[in-house]
Design an enzyme around this catalytic site. Structure first.
Site, PDB file in Angstrom:
ATOM      1  N   CYS A   1      43.420  61.941 -34.558  1.00 36.33           N
ATOM      2  CA  CYS A   1      44.419  61.567 -35.555  1.00 36.33           C
ATOM      3  C   CYS A   1      45.408  62.718 -35.693  1.00 36.33           C
ATOM      4  O   CYS A   1      45.004  63.865 -35.918  1.00 36.33           O
ATOM      5  CB  CYS A   1      43.731  61.284 -36.890  1.00 36.33           C
TER       6      CYS A   1
ATOM      7  N   CYS B   1      45.134  64.337 -39.405  1.00 43.08           N
ATOM      8  CA  CYS B   1      43.985  65.101 -39.906  1.00 43.08           C
ATOM      9  C   CYS B   1      43.069  65.664 -38.821  1.00 43.08           C
ATOM     10  O   CYS B   1      42.177  66.447 -39.124  1.00 43.08           O
ATOM     11  CB  CYS B   1      43.159  64.247 -40.870  1.00 43.08           C
TER      12      CYS B   1
ATOM     13  N   CYS C   1      42.870  55.593 -39.820  1.00 39.19           N
ATOM     14  CA  CYS C   1      41.956  56.706 -39.579  1.00 39.19           C
ATOM     15  C   CYS C   1      40.819  56.658 -40.590  1.00 39.19           C
ATOM     16  O   CYS C   1      41.053  56.509 -41.795  1.00 39.19           O
ATOM     17  CB  CYS C   1      42.709  58.033 -39.697  1.00 39.19           C
TER      18      CYS C   1
ATOM     19  N   CYS D   1      41.289  60.079 -42.990  1.00 39.51           N
ATOM     20  CA  CYS D   1      42.420  60.284 -43.913  1.00 39.51           C
ATOM     21  C   CYS D   1      43.091  58.979 -44.342  1.00 39.51           C
ATOM     22  O   CYS D   1      43.948  58.998 -45.214  1.00 39.51           O
ATOM     23  CB  CYS D   1      43.450  61.221 -43.310  1.00 39.51           C
TER      24      CYS D   1
ATOM     25  N   CYS E   1      45.809  48.837 -30.429  1.00 42.88           N
ATOM     26  CA  CYS E   1      47.203  49.093 -30.068  1.00 42.88           C
ATOM     27  C   CYS E   1      47.726  50.173 -31.012  1.00 42.88           C
ATOM     28  O   CYS E   1      47.990  49.911 -32.185  1.00 42.88           O
ATOM     29  CB  CYS E   1      47.997  47.792 -30.193  1.00 42.88           C
TER      30      CYS E   1
END
Length: 183
Positions: free
Chosen positions: A98, A101, A147, A150, A170
């Site tokens: 991510c 984070c 995510c 986060c 996607c």
């Protein structure tokens, strides 16, 4: 697979037209220099590839620590234009994290070429790395991928991927960081 790609283009054509007419913000250029990426991580005290502690920051806090393009996609669910992101057409081996984070999201072995213009994966790293919610924001039913650490917007999940899962995660390239495997 060409039929699925054609269907993907037909399915999202109204969205592209909608965005092109200025009715929805979109990230115009998802290419970030490595210097910009490194400096944003240095300013982000929550960025970690090992800490899985759930984050609960305010929008104002996220805005202070994320580069604007990452903020717009991760926190405001904007979408980068197809075929413009830095990871949509790569096959380098490594791990995707991510961008907000540092949470581990995907291994490159789960990446496949979907020809839809965004990086696509058939499987997430682990069951907690990505969470989902219904998204009816553009007049169609979709599943938003967030995510697991986060809550940042990553992209969407579709049921038109390859075996063994039949799933297509996607993702927006700008919502991802990539670290290649050591040689």
């Amino acid at each position: 697979m060409k039929t699925k790609s054609f269907f993907c283009i037909l399915l999202f054509l109204p969205l592209f037209i909608f965005q092109a007419c200025g009715q929805n913000k979109e990230v115009k250029n998802s290419e970030m220099t490595s210097a910009a990426t490194n400096s944003s991580k240095a300013k982000n005290p929550y960025y970690s590839h090992t800490d899985t502690t759930k984050l609960n920051l305010t929008d104002a806090e996220w805005k202070k620590i994320l580069p604007e393009d990452v903020y717009l996609v991760s926190r405001k669910a904007d979408t980068e234009r197809p075929f413009t992101g830095k990871y949509w057409n790569t096959d380098v081996k490594g791990t995707y994290y991510c961008a907000a984070c540092g949470n581990t999201l995907f291994r490159s072995g789960a990446k496949f070429s979907s020809s839809c213009g965004w990086p696509s994966f058939f499987e997430q790293e682990n069951k907690k790395s990505i969470v989902f919610k219904d998204d009816n924001s553009i007049g169609m039913e979709r599943i938003e991928a967030l995510c697991g650490r986060c809550g940042g917007h990553l992209g969407h999940l579709f049921d038109d991927g390859p075996a063994p899962t039949g799933k297509r995660y996607c993702m927006n390239s700008i919502a991802l960081d990539f670290v290649p495997d050591a040689k």
